[in-house]
Scaffold this active site. Structure first.
Site, short mmCIF file in Angstrom:
data_model
loop_
_atom_site.label_atom_id
_atom_site.label_comp_id
_atom_site.label_asym_id
_atom_site.label_seq_id
_atom_site.Cartn_x
_atom_site.Cartn_y
_atom_site.Cartn_z
N HIS A 5 0.84 -1.20 0.00
CA HIS A 5 0.00 0.00 0.00
C HIS A 5 0.88 1.25 0.00
CE1 HIS A 5 0.95 0.39 4.24
NE2 HIS A 5 0.45 -0.82 4.49
N LYS A 40 -6.71 8.66 9.67
CA LYS A 40 -6.12 7.43 9.17
C LYS A 40 -6.93 6.98 7.95
CE LYS A 40 -4.32 3.18 11.16
NZ LYS A 40 -4.18 2.32 12.33
N HIS A 46 -4.71 -2.48 16.02
CA HIS A 46 -5.58 -3.44 15.34
C HIS A 46 -7.01 -3.45 15.84
CE1 HIS A 46 -1.48 -4.85 14.46
NE2 HIS A 46 -2.01 -5.01 13.28
N HIS A 73 4.02 1.56 2.29
CA HIS A 73 5.22 0.86 1.83
C HIS A 73 5.94 1.69 0.77
CE1 HIS A 73 2.54 -2.73 2.89
NE2 HIS A 73 3.53 -2.79 3.76
N CYS A 81 -1.49 -10.26 20.65
CA CYS A 81 -2.27 -9.69 19.54
C CYS A 81 -1.83 -10.39 18.27
CB CYS A 81 -2.05 -8.19 19.41
SG CYS A 81 -2.79 -7.52 17.90
N CYS A 103 -0.43 -7.97 15.57
CA CYS A 103 0.97 -7.56 15.72
C CYS A 103 1.91 -8.75 15.72
CB CYS A 103 1.21 -6.83 17.04
SG CYS A 103 0.22 -5.37 17.29
N LYS A 143 -11.24 2.33 4.21
CA LYS A 143 -12.31 2.17 3.23
C LYS A 143 -13.61 2.77 3.73
CE LYS A 143 -10.84 -1.76 0.52
NZ LYS A 143 -10.58 -3.18 0.73
N CYS A 159 -5.70 -3.72 21.37
CA CYS A 159 -4.50 -3.26 20.69
C CYS A 159 -4.86 -2.03 19.87
CB CYS A 159 -3.97 -4.36 19.76
SG CYS A 159 -2.73 -3.73 18.63
ZN LIG Z 1 -1.98 -5.43 17.31
#
Ligand SMILES: [Zn+2]
Length: 476
Positions: free
Chosen positions: A20, A301, A152, A23, A132, A135, A304, A149
């Site tokens: 994405h 952030k 996430h 990166h 998690c 992670c 979608k 987390c």
């Molecule tokens: Zn996480």
């Protein structure tokens, strides 16, 4: 001390999903710094490593979900990454693309684990914690937000398992010293302070470096029922990517890394577990861990559901390779979060590239077509410049700003001297003015090379041939 080599790395990207924009952002930044160092030090003295992190529970699960073998699954994702880095897309010139499923990497990781075990840095124990799966990490209570987390948005599972642990407490004071003295520099400064305050207020727990229920990983050589924790496997890429075989007494000529470039979400592990492995092995730490922020859109952030997602393909099809590279690198202070919107990027593309640079190049080339004697621009001195100082300090956006001040100056020089009028009355003055402008344009092309390699080449060719096709067209 003047440096004589430069080694830079991106993090290796996790192959649970396609690449994405984040990166792309990190990788373009590293490519700019690598290309600029190649200009200074020569190709043979620069090494730019990128690659992919391919093991772990999350990938095992993802592959199962889509009915594929993990290897088959990661092979497909890897080809997506390589395609994005190709000349046709982001034009990333890396020296090696490491995959953690490469057999040489696997062998070296096993050798390192055996060494650490023999040295007593790794021991058998039990670990209980909140895990998690996003992670692939046990989380501390104080890292959670509302029990979840924060990266996430999931509640970590309580997990207890027999495992191998690496000693962290024993290296903590050594690590603090290395960070404080900048032997292991964490940049920008705010991140150094963040890590130091964490390390000074909290004793590091020994860290679990093996997993019993994850088959998609590197088997622990002294107990193959366990596989290597994915982060430990991943960190070693920074050494194995140079061809290192795991022998702690012989390391590659490019080591230590000059810059390990990372995003802020992976700072904590990079500033603790990674240096701990090296300290245990007695290997020099990277010189700098440079941390950049995240990409936001409209202050939020990207997601979608919010509908503010900007894809890298969307950018590439609208702005082209060099336009995309430019907009990513000039969009905000490098190191801070970057807030992008298509609207603002379009404006900036038109102002800086179509009008600013594009206009300058086409005006200069058209004007020199009227001079019958050829003018030879000579190579500018890149080393002495303000721009190189900024790049040395990883202020990538500031370096671009400085280049654009030259673009503005050169455009103003045309306005002030009105060469089209000089052509009618003072041809020797015209030649002088145009020689200077060509020289400036040549210098600008040199400076632009690391950021916009194709554009820089086009400008140099145009100066030689006195022919020009528009570099950037205005877009809507
Ligand atoms: Zn996480």
């Amino acid at each position: 001390m003047k440096k004589n080599k430069f080694y830079i790395t991106t993090p290796i990207y996790y192959t649970n999903a396609k690449p994405h924009i984040g990166h792309a952002y990190t990788t373009v930044a590293c490519d700019v710094l690598a290309r600029w160092n190649r200009q200074q030090l020569g190709n043979e003295n620069v090494f730019f490593l990128t690659g992919t992190d391919e093991h772990g529970m999350k990938i095992q699960k993802k592959a199962e979900e889509v009915g594929k073998k993990p290897q088959e699954f990661v092979d497909e994702i890897v080809s997506e990454f390589k395609n994005l880095w190709s000349k046709e897309k982001l034009n990333i010139k890396y020296d090696n693309f490491i995959r953690t499923t490469d057999s040489a990497h696997i062998k070296a990781v096993q050798k390192v684990l055996q060494t650490l075990f023999d040295k007593g840095a790794i021991y058998k124990g039990e670990y209980e914690g909140l895990y998690c799966t996003g992670c692939e990490q046990f989380k501390n209570e104080n890292e959670l937000v509302d029990g979840k987390c924060p990266d996430h948005d999931i509640v970590p599972e309580k997990m207890k398992e027999e495992c191998y642990l690496m000693k962290m407490t024993s290296i903590q004071s050594d690590l603090v010293k290395k960070i404080e003295s900048n032997e292991f520099e964490i940049a920008p400064e705010k991140y150094k302070n963040e890590i130091l305050s964490f390390l000074k207020n909290q004793t590091l727990n020994d860290v679990s470096i093996s997993r019993k229920n994850v088959s998609w990983g590197i088997p622990i050589p002294f107990d193959p029922k366990h596989t290597t924790y994915v982060w430990v496997d991943a960190f070693l890429n920074y050494l194995t990517g140079l061809g290192w075989d795991g022998d702690e007494k012989k390391f590659p000529k490019f080591w230590p890394a000059d810059i390990n470039m990372i995003g802020k979400d992976i700072l904590r592990v990079h500033a603790t577990i990674w240096p701990a492995i090296l300290i245990h092995l007695g290997i020099e730490l990277p010189k700098m861990l440079f941390t950049h922020g995240h990409i936001l859109s409209g202050g939020k952030k990207m997601s979608k559901t919010l509908g503010n997602l900007i894809t890298i393909d969307e950018m590439l099809s609208k702005f082209g390779t060099d336009g995309t590279r430019y907009l990513l690198m000039s969009g905000g202070t490098f190191g801070d979060d970057l807030d992008l919107t298509m609207e603002r990027m379009t404006e900036k593309y038109n102002a800086d590239l179509a009008n600013g640079l594009g206009n300058l190049v086409s005006r200069v080339i058209k004007l020199v077509q009227n001079i019958n004697k050829s003018v030879d621009p000579y190579k500018s001195n890149l080393l002495q410049s303000e721009i190189s100082k900024k790049l040395e300090e990883v202020q990538i956006d500031r370096a671009l700003e400085a280049i654009w001040s030259y673009v503005k100056d050169a455009n103003k020089e045309i306005e002030d001297n009105k060469p089209w009028e000089l052509a009618k009355k003072d041809t020797s003055k015209l030649k002088e003015v145009m020689e200077h402008l060509m020289l400036e344009l040549y210098m600008i092309a040199d400076y632009l090379l690391p950021f916009m390699p194709e554009t820089a080449e086009k400008i140099k060719t145009a100066l030689k041939t006195k022919k020009i096709e528009p570099l950037f067209q205005r877009i809507k």
